[in-house]
Scaffold this motif. Structure first.
Motif: not given
Length: 445
Positions: A67, A71, A74, A98, A315, A328
């Motif tokens: 990720n 992200r 995460w 992601n 996540s 998620w």
């Protein structure tokens, strides 16, 4: 042996020929010899006597969502690779989605590599992504060194990574087959998913009904048909439906170039034990019933399923709400995968040699990493040192993952990783880590 810089000695070394007492000689990060246990240590070489702890090749996890970038709240390369190293994994291959941007162009791959450089505690490779509009980018990504291409046959859960319909799957697969590449596929049929009941809420039974087995089975059948027609190489990701196993076995017997993975959570967790509202157990496709799990284990034993990977897909904790419809979908498993699989494997009569085959040798073979996956001369000196009979209770606070949400919290697992080695250097021991020493890997031409 005379040129060895390091010798690791154990009464139990797992080699391609079996488990035996041995001394493993290492020079310049490479295994140079696997010798009898009592072979004299050459002058100047350092001896690491591991006693009765098992020396096994570092695991190769070919299905990890890091990720990073985009992200990073995460997960990220620093935390993901620390967690992997703590669990005996010495190589991972990062999934193309992601992160922002996704790994779908050479420029995006370059961005990903720049972020990973200097932050990887273990070796890292990269998958590319196959999208409806990037067929022109597939060959350049292949030439840039990605290990293959990930595609979804149903919505991925993130807008920037749309799925392929049947026509676009055929187009992408034909392009990939043309240069001898590998397509790895999240196989769930969107029409079956759309037709399934969708009630939402905290009941796991309702979520399970929304991801029926026949959605997997239909998508896998379609993928096999395309692979047969195009003589293409395909890989089925995170198989959870045992109903697809006869179809897969028949395709393999017919010479279709298809391989299959499953994941620790499908092999160790069951639908019957998932509490309502506990979305730390949510993943897609879902954890299914105990009878289904038994058949997955049989398929591992007979070779219908080739390998076991984590599909580590974390996540932030706030996205794991008690509504299974909106939470998620992903399970964090890097640090615990070896112990989780070994705990259940030994209960079912399998040995550590089996676990090494599923989680190291065959995963390395899948992506063509011929220096990984075995304790043998010429291979990288990547090792995990395991106390196979020691147990521990999973404490989320002890995990290295950025977000310490785990479906294994409170479970007692067997198999404690005492240390992990990368190219002859100990990178973690008893919870203490070195600075990152991982390299960024590319596909061997």
């Amino acid at each position: 042996m005379s040129e060895a810089e390091l010798v690791l000695r154990s009464t139990r070394v797992i080699t391609p020929e079996g488990t035996r007492a041995a001394s493993v000689a290492v020079s310049a990060g490479t295994i140079t010899a696997v010798l009898p246990y009592d072979e004299p240590v050459p002058e100047g070489a350092r001896l690491e006597d591991l006693g009765d702890h098992v020396l096994l090749p570092g695991l190769v996890d070919t299905h990890v969502h890091v990720n990073d970038p985009g992200r990073t709240e995460w997960e990220g390369f620093w935390t993901a690779t620390r967690a992997a190293a703590a669990g005996g994994i010495t190589t991972l291959v990062d999934m193309p989605l992601n992160s922002l941007p996704p790994t779908t162009t050479v420029d995006h791959l370059r961005t990903k590599r720049e972020v990973a450089a200097g932050n990887a505690h273990i070796d890292v490779g990269f998958w590319g992504g196959a999208l409806p509009d990037n067929v022109k980018d597939l060959r350049p990504l292949h030439e840039a060194g990605v290990f293959g291409f990930k595609a979804f046959l149903s919505p991925s859960g993130v807008d920037e990574f749309p799925h392929l319909d049947r026509e676009r799957l055929a187009r992408s697969l034909a392009e990939i087959a043309g240069f001898g590449g590998l397509l790895i596929v999240h196989a769930e049929d969107p029409h079956h998913l759309d037709a399934a009941p969708r009630q939402g809420g905290p009941r796991y039974a309702d979520f399970l009904a929304s991801r029926p087995r026949h959605a997997e089975d239909t998508a896998i059948a379609s993928l096999i048909d395309q692979a047969r027609l195009l003589h293409a190489r395909v890989h089925v990701l995170h198989l959870s439906s045992s109903d697809a196993l006869p179809l897969i076995a028949a395709a393999k017997a017919d010479g279709v170039r298809v391989t299959v993975e499953t994941c620790p959570h499908y092999l160790t967790l069951t639908a019957e034990e998932v509490p309502d509202g506990a979305s730390e157990f949510k993943c897609c496709p879902p954890i299914r019933e105990a009878a289904n799990q038994d058949l997955l284990w049989q398929a591992l034993a007979d070779g219908t399923i080739d390998c076991v990977v984590t599909d580590h897909s974390p996540s932030t904790a706030d996205l794991k709400t008690d509504d299974f419809a909106t939470a998620w979908g992903g399970i964090s498993g890097l640090q615990l995968s070896l112990a989780a699989v070994w705990t259940e494997a030994r209960r079912r009569g399998h040995g550590l040699e089996d676990v090494v085959r599923w989680m190291s040798a065959r995963t390395a073979e899948l992506v063509g990493l011929d220096r990984k996956g075995a304790i043998a001369p010429g291979r990288d000196a990547d090792f995990a040192v395991l106390a196979p009979d020691e147990t521990f209770t999973v404490d989320p606070a002890a995990l290295q993952h950025r977000n310490r949400v785990t479906a294994y919290a409170g479970r007692t697992l067997t198999g404690v990783v005492k240390s992990t080695w990368l190219r002859g250097e100990r990178i973690v021991a008893d919870g203490e880590f070195t600075e990152p020493k991982g390299r960024l890997l590319t596909r061997t031409p």
